[in-house]
Design a protein around this motif. Structure first.
Motif, PDB file in Angstrom:
ATOM      1  N   HIS A  88       0.838  -1.200   0.000  1.00 23.40           N
ATOM      2  CA  HIS A  88       0.000   0.000   0.000  1.00 23.40           C
ATOM      3  C   HIS A  88       0.872   1.249   0.000  1.00 23.40           C
ATOM      4  O   HIS A  88       0.573   2.230  -0.678  1.00 23.40           O
ATOM      5  CB  HIS A  88      -0.931  -0.009   1.213  1.00 23.40           C
ATOM      6  CG  HIS A  88      -1.638   1.276   1.443  1.00 23.40           C
ATOM      7  ND1 HIS A  88      -2.469   1.845   0.503  1.00 23.40           N
ATOM      8  CD2 HIS A  88      -1.622   2.140   2.496  1.00 23.40           C
ATOM      9  CE1 HIS A  88      -2.950   3.005   0.973  1.00 23.40           C
ATOM     10  NE2 HIS A  88      -2.440   3.195   2.169  1.00 23.40           N
ATOM     11  N   CYS A 104       3.440  -0.773   4.622  1.00 20.83           N
ATOM     12  CA  CYS A 104       2.116  -1.320   4.907  1.00 20.83           C
ATOM     13  C   CYS A 104       1.620  -2.108   3.696  1.00 20.83           C
ATOM     14  O   CYS A 104       1.608  -1.589   2.571  1.00 20.83           O
ATOM     15  CB  CYS A 104       1.140  -0.199   5.238  1.00 20.83           C
ATOM     16  SG  CYS A 104      -0.509  -0.789   5.680  1.00 20.83           S
ATOM     17  N   TYR A 105       1.239  -3.342   3.957  1.00 18.61           N
ATOM     18  CA  TYR A 105       0.742  -4.243   2.914  1.00 18.61           C
ATOM     19  C   TYR A 105      -0.737  -4.529   3.128  1.00 18.61           C
ATOM     20  O   TYR A 105      -1.214  -4.580   4.265  1.00 18.61           O
ATOM     21  CB  TYR A 105       1.495  -5.571   2.959  1.00 18.61           C
ATOM     22  CG  TYR A 105       2.924  -5.485   2.486  1.00 18.61           C
ATOM     23  CD1 TYR A 105       3.249  -5.781   1.170  1.00 18.61           C
ATOM     24  CD2 TYR A 105       3.933  -5.099   3.353  1.00 18.61           C
ATOM     25  CE1 TYR A 105       4.559  -5.711   0.721  1.00 18.61           C
ATOM     26  CE2 TYR A 105       5.253  -5.023   2.908  1.00 18.61           C
ATOM     27  CZ  TYR A 105       5.556  -5.326   1.605  1.00 18.61           C
ATOM     28  OH  TYR A 105       6.847  -5.260   1.158  1.00 18.61           O
ATOM     29  N   VAL A 106      -1.451  -4.762   2.027  1.00 22.94           N
ATOM     30  CA  VAL A 106      -2.855  -5.166   2.074  1.00 22.94           C
ATOM     31  C   VAL A 106      -2.914  -6.643   1.717  1.00 22.94           C
ATOM     32  O   VAL A 106      -2.333  -7.072   0.720  1.00 22.94           O
ATOM     33  CB  VAL A 106      -3.726  -4.342   1.107  1.00 22.94           C
ATOM     34  CG1 VAL A 106      -5.172  -4.819   1.129  1.00 22.94           C
ATOM     35  CG2 VAL A 106      -3.630  -2.855   1.448  1.00 22.94           C
ATOM     36  N   ASP A 108      -5.739  -9.676   1.188  1.00 19.05           N
ATOM     37  CA  ASP A 108      -7.155 -10.046   1.141  1.00 19.05           C
ATOM     38  C   ASP A 108      -7.370 -11.484   0.679  1.00 19.05           C
ATOM     39  O   ASP A 108      -8.505 -11.912   0.495  1.00 19.05           O
ATOM     40  CB  ASP A 108      -7.980  -9.050   0.339  1.00 19.05           C
ATOM     41  CG  ASP A 108      -7.531  -8.900  -1.099  1.00 19.05           C
ATOM     42  OD1 ASP A 108      -6.658  -9.673  -1.550  1.00 19.05           O
ATOM     43  OD2 ASP A 108      -8.057  -8.012  -1.773  1.00 19.05           O
ATOM     44  N   ARG A 144      -4.650   4.165   7.774  1.00 20.25           N
ATOM     45  CA  ARG A 144      -4.419   3.171   6.715  1.00 20.25           C
ATOM     46  C   ARG A 144      -5.726   2.520   6.284  1.00 20.25           C
ATOM     47  O   ARG A 144      -5.955   2.292   5.091  1.00 20.25           O
ATOM     48  CB  ARG A 144      -3.443   2.087   7.179  1.00 20.25           C
ATOM     49  CG  ARG A 144      -2.051   2.542   7.622  1.00 20.25           C
ATOM     50  CD  ARG A 144      -1.209   3.274   6.596  1.00 20.25           C
ATOM     51  NE  ARG A 144      -1.531   4.661   6.379  1.00 20.25           N
ATOM     52  CZ  ARG A 144      -1.142   5.688   7.155  1.00 20.25           C
ATOM     53  NH1 ARG A 144      -0.425   5.486   8.235  1.00 20.25           N
ATOM     54  NH2 ARG A 144      -1.466   6.929   6.834  1.00 20.25           N
ATOM     55  N   GLU A 147      -7.524   4.984   4.079  1.00 21.10           N
ATOM     56  CA  GLU A 147      -6.877   5.104   2.762  1.00 21.10           C
ATOM     57  C   GLU A 147      -7.237   3.924   1.860  1.00 21.10           C
ATOM     58  O   GLU A 147      -7.600   4.111   0.703  1.00 21.10           O
ATOM     59  CB  GLU A 147      -5.356   5.164   2.929  1.00 21.10           C
ATOM     60  CG  GLU A 147      -4.852   6.443   3.554  1.00 21.10           C
ATOM     61  CD  GLU A 147      -3.414   6.348   4.012  1.00 21.10           C
ATOM     62  OE1 GLU A 147      -2.923   7.349   4.574  1.00 21.10           O
ATOM     63  OE2 GLU A 147      -2.760   5.286   3.823  1.00 21.10           O
ATOM     64  N   VAL A 148      -7.146   2.719   2.409  1.00 20.17           N
ATOM     65  CA  VAL A 148      -7.347   1.516   1.603  1.00 20.17           C
ATOM     66  C   VAL A 148      -8.825   1.260   1.320  1.00 20.17           C
ATOM     67  O   VAL A 148      -9.200   0.926   0.201  1.00 20.17           O
ATOM     68  CB  VAL A 148      -6.714   0.284   2.291  1.00 20.17           C
ATOM     69  CG1 VAL A 148      -7.094  -1.005   1.595  1.00 20.17           C
ATOM     70  CG2 VAL A 148      -5.201   0.441   2.338  1.00 20.17           C
ATOM     71  N   ILE A 154      -3.696   9.473   0.609  1.00 22.62           N
ATOM     72  CA  ILE A 154      -2.602   8.743   1.262  1.00 22.62           C
ATOM     73  C   ILE A 154      -1.609   9.734   1.846  1.00 22.62           C
ATOM     74  O   ILE A 154      -1.137  10.636   1.159  1.00 22.62           O
ATOM     75  CB  ILE A 154      -1.916   7.787   0.275  1.00 22.62           C
ATOM     76  CG1 ILE A 154      -2.913   6.750  -0.228  1.00 22.62           C
ATOM     77  CG2 ILE A 154      -0.708   7.106   0.926  1.00 22.62           C
ATOM     78  CD1 ILE A 154      -2.391   5.849  -1.318  1.00 22.62           C
TER      79      ILE A 154
END
Length: 158
Positions: A88, A104-106, A108, A144, A147-148, A154
């Motif tokens: 992200h 920071c990673y997303v 799912d 975060r 934002e996501v 961001i």
């Protein structure tokens, strides 16, 4: 040989860099997209600081940021990635140090243990609706998530 003030400042800066190198941490925003209701996100509560956070931690020497986020999420909440995490952003965290950054990673595509057993580091790990986050969810965690999942601008700051 005399060293001027400017030279001394550069020397002190170089020593600080050696003593306090750039630090990189990772956090994972694990999103459970539930049909018919709001998305849910995984948060952890530590044993040593108040509040709810995105799970994560430090990148070890010789470790990539992607490997670190996978390791940290497995350790803290029993999360196993079923697909690649999406970066992200990388955020400057001036609160801890002027040399601290957080990637920071997303995530799912995942599976995880149904219940976290408290340990010395993590008191709780659970999913919360983005519409009903705990009151003491940290500002950076909320930023975060916004934002996501809500399209907020961001920030460069953690």
């Amino acid at each position: 040989m005399a060293v001027g003030m400017r030279g001394l400042a550069r020397l002190v800066g170089s020593v600080k860099t050696l003593v306090r190198p750039l630090r990189l941490g990772v956090r994972g925003l694990v999103v459970d997209r539930r049909e018919g209701s709001a998305d849910h996100v995984l948060l952890v509560r530590h044993t040593y600081v108040p509040g709810w956070y995105l799970p994560g931690g430090g990148v070890d020497a010789g470790e990539s940021a992607g490997a670190a986020v996978a390791r940290e999420l497995a350790e803290e909440a029993g999360v196993e990635f079923l697909g690649p995490p999406l970066l992200h952003g990388i955020f400057f965290n001036p609160i801890d140090s002027r040399r601290d950054h957080v990637a920071c990673y997303v995530i799912d595509e995942f599976r995880c243990k149904p219940v976290h057993v408290p340990d010395l580091e993590i008191a709780e790990a659970r999913f919360f609706s983005v519409d009903a986050l705990p009151g003491d969810t940290t500002r950076a965690t909320r930023a975060r998530i916004d934002e996501v999942l809500r399209g907020a601008p961001i920030s460069e700051l953690w």
